[in-house]
Design a protein around this motif. Structure first.
Motif, short mmCIF file in Angstrom:
data_model
loop_
_atom_site.label_atom_id
_atom_site.label_comp_id
_atom_site.label_asym_id
_atom_site.label_seq_id
_atom_site.Cartn_x
_atom_site.Cartn_y
_atom_site.Cartn_z
N GLU A 163 25.51 28.27 -61.81
CA GLU A 163 24.32 27.50 -61.48
C GLU A 163 24.50 26.68 -60.21
OE1 GLU A 163 21.37 27.72 -63.03
OE2 GLU A 163 22.32 29.33 -64.16
N LYS A 164 25.60 26.86 -59.51
CA LYS A 164 25.85 26.06 -58.31
C LYS A 164 24.81 26.33 -57.23
CE LYS A 164 30.87 25.43 -58.76
NZ LYS A 164 32.19 25.65 -58.14
N VAL A 165 24.44 25.25 -56.55
CA VAL A 165 23.49 25.33 -55.44
C VAL A 165 24.25 24.96 -54.16
CG1 VAL A 165 21.38 24.39 -54.44
CG2 VAL A 165 21.54 24.74 -56.91
N VAL A 176 29.44 22.48 -45.98
CA VAL A 176 28.52 22.99 -47.00
C VAL A 176 28.51 22.02 -48.17
CG1 VAL A 176 27.91 24.94 -48.48
CG2 VAL A 176 29.14 25.33 -46.32
N PHE A 177 27.32 21.57 -48.59
CA PHE A 177 27.19 20.73 -49.78
C PHE A 177 27.09 21.63 -51.01
CE2 PHE A 177 25.47 18.16 -46.31
CZ PHE A 177 26.17 16.98 -46.49
N VAL A 178 27.82 21.25 -52.07
CA VAL A 178 27.84 22.06 -53.29
C VAL A 178 27.39 21.19 -54.47
CG1 VAL A 178 29.24 23.51 -54.80
CG2 VAL A 178 29.79 23.37 -52.36
N PHE A 179 26.28 21.58 -55.09
CA PHE A 179 25.76 20.88 -56.26
C PHE A 179 26.03 21.74 -57.50
CE2 PHE A 179 23.44 19.43 -52.60
CZ PHE A 179 23.28 18.07 -52.80
N SER A 180 26.45 21.11 -58.58
CA SER A 180 26.86 21.86 -59.77
C SER A 180 25.71 22.59 -60.43
CB SER A 180 27.52 20.91 -60.78
OG SER A 180 26.63 19.89 -61.17
N ARG A 181 24.50 22.05 -60.31
CA ARG A 181 23.33 22.70 -60.90
C ARG A 181 22.08 22.23 -60.17
NH1 ARG A 181 25.49 19.26 -64.45
NH2 ARG A 181 26.47 20.97 -65.57
#
Length: 391
Positions: A163-165, A176-181
């Motif tokens: 589900e990473k964005v 790069v920014f990485v959001f868990s969901r």
């Protein structure tokens, strides 16, 4: 004799006391007169100030009343204008459905012959899946957030069950920014707390893709080198310079994009343009394992007024707009299997939005498009049907 002296002294003292009392009384009367004059002046000034304040209050109330009337008038005019704009938009939409604009394709007889000759020399594309859908409508829009610069890219990995964005802010950067969901992305307000990945080389454009646990992006150099970067080990797995000479911007309205890597049900694709064929967009099939080009096509889709593109089921969809942003539309398609052409598919319009798309990434697992629109992150849901039902 002593009695006479005492009497004279007492008389003198009495006269002196009488004079002092008279002088004191006169002094008190004078001071009281001064106080009375000052009190009278204060009453006059207070009365004048009260009158002026009352007049000023009446003037302010009258001005507020006039402002309220003018505001009501402006509100009514705005409502009338909105009603007229809605009516005009409905009429324009109706005219567009009744009289669709012809595909923006410059027909040149020599170019057409050359294109047909090149296609004859190409091997027939062998599909890897049984996907045969085509887009008939962009029927929903969901604005997730406003984040970062006017240009950028956000996406998810369509292959890995995650589900990473991933968010790429700007058309030239290395972080790069990485959001868990998705929920974390929509609710976050401070980027300093967001996990990030620093790339070994800065990128150029917004043509990157996350696919199978790897990031494929275009390095910011003269050769537009494609970098394959593993997101788990944080290392460069492979790199390659594509066999493309004299590259030019692939989209007329997004000059920062020279190569746009797209993913669909069939795998990875490269959308590009060359000086040799500078009026039209080119397409190539990319092998994700070794970054080799498997097959190449010249498409009839013009570069002019193109803002972005994506691939669905082996069909390239080019999105067009105007220099003064209006409604984006899919006005040219190219099917590598030759099943359909732009003539078979009506022009598909996107919902209204803020400005111009700097990137559009199709997710084949979710059947929706991740778009970046002047700093707004948007999801478009697609309506599709089999290609053979168009006939």
């Amino acid at each position: 004799m002593a009695g006479i002296v005492a009497y004279v002294l007492l008389s003198f003292v009495a006269v002196v006391n009488s004079q002092v009392q008279t002088a004191f009384i006169e002094y008190i009367q004078t001071r009281m007169g001064v106080f009375e004059e000052r009190i009278a002046q204060w009453h006059d000034q207070s009365s004048r100030y009260s009158s002026e304040l009352r007049d000023f209050k009446n003037q302010v109330l009258k001005m507020l009343e006039n402002i309220e009337k003018e505001r009501e008038t402006v509100r009514n005019e705005m409502e009338n204008t909105n009603v007229r704009l809605d009516r005009l938009e409905r009429e324009v939409d109706y005219l567009e459905t009744q009289n669709p604009a012809p595909p923006c394709v410059d027909i040149d007889e020599k170019l057409t012959d050359l294109h047909l000759q090149k296609k004859k020399n190409k091997e027939k594309y062998v599909k890897l899946t049984d996907c045969s859908d085509t887009i008939t409508q962009v029927n929903a829009m969901k604005i997730l957030k406003r984040f970062g610069s006017n240009a950028g890219l956000w996406t998810k990995d369509p292959i890995v069950n995650s589900e990473k964005v991933y968010v790429f802010d700007g058309s030239g950067n290395d972080t790069v920014f990485v959001f868990s969901r998705m929920k974390e992305f929509t609710l976050s307000s401070l980027t300093r707390k967001v996990p990030r990945i620093k790339l070994p080389y800065p990128w150029i454009g917004t043509g990157h893709i996350v696919y199978g646990g790897n990031l494929y992006y275009i390095r910011q150099d003269e050769e537009f080198q494609v970098i394959k970067f593993n997101l788990t080990t944080k290392t460069v797995v492979d790199s390659a310079v594509l066999p493309i000479e004299d590259q030019v911007p692939v989209y007329g309205l997004s000059k920062f994009n020279y190569i746009d890597i797209a993913a669909d049900e069939e795998g990875l694709w490269v959308i590009y343009a060359t000086r040799e064929n500078e009026k039209h967009i080119c397409l190539a099939k990319l092998d994700p394992s070794n970054l080799g080009i498997e097959q190449m096509w010249d498409t009839p889709c013009p570069i002019e007024n193109a803002e972005s593109a994506f691939v669905v089921c082996g069909t390239l969809y080019v999105v067009y707009n105007t220099k003064l942003p209006s409604r984006s539309r899919i006005q040219c398609i190219f099917d590598v299997s030759g099943t359909i052409t732009s003539e078979h598919v009506p022009i598909v319009y996107f919902p209204k939005r803020y400005g111009s798309h700097s990137s559009m990434k199709y997710n084949p697992r979710e059947k929706q498009i991740y778009a970046w629109d002047d700093g707004y992150q948007i999801l478009y849901k697609l309506t599709m049907k089999p290609k053979d039902e168009l006939y």
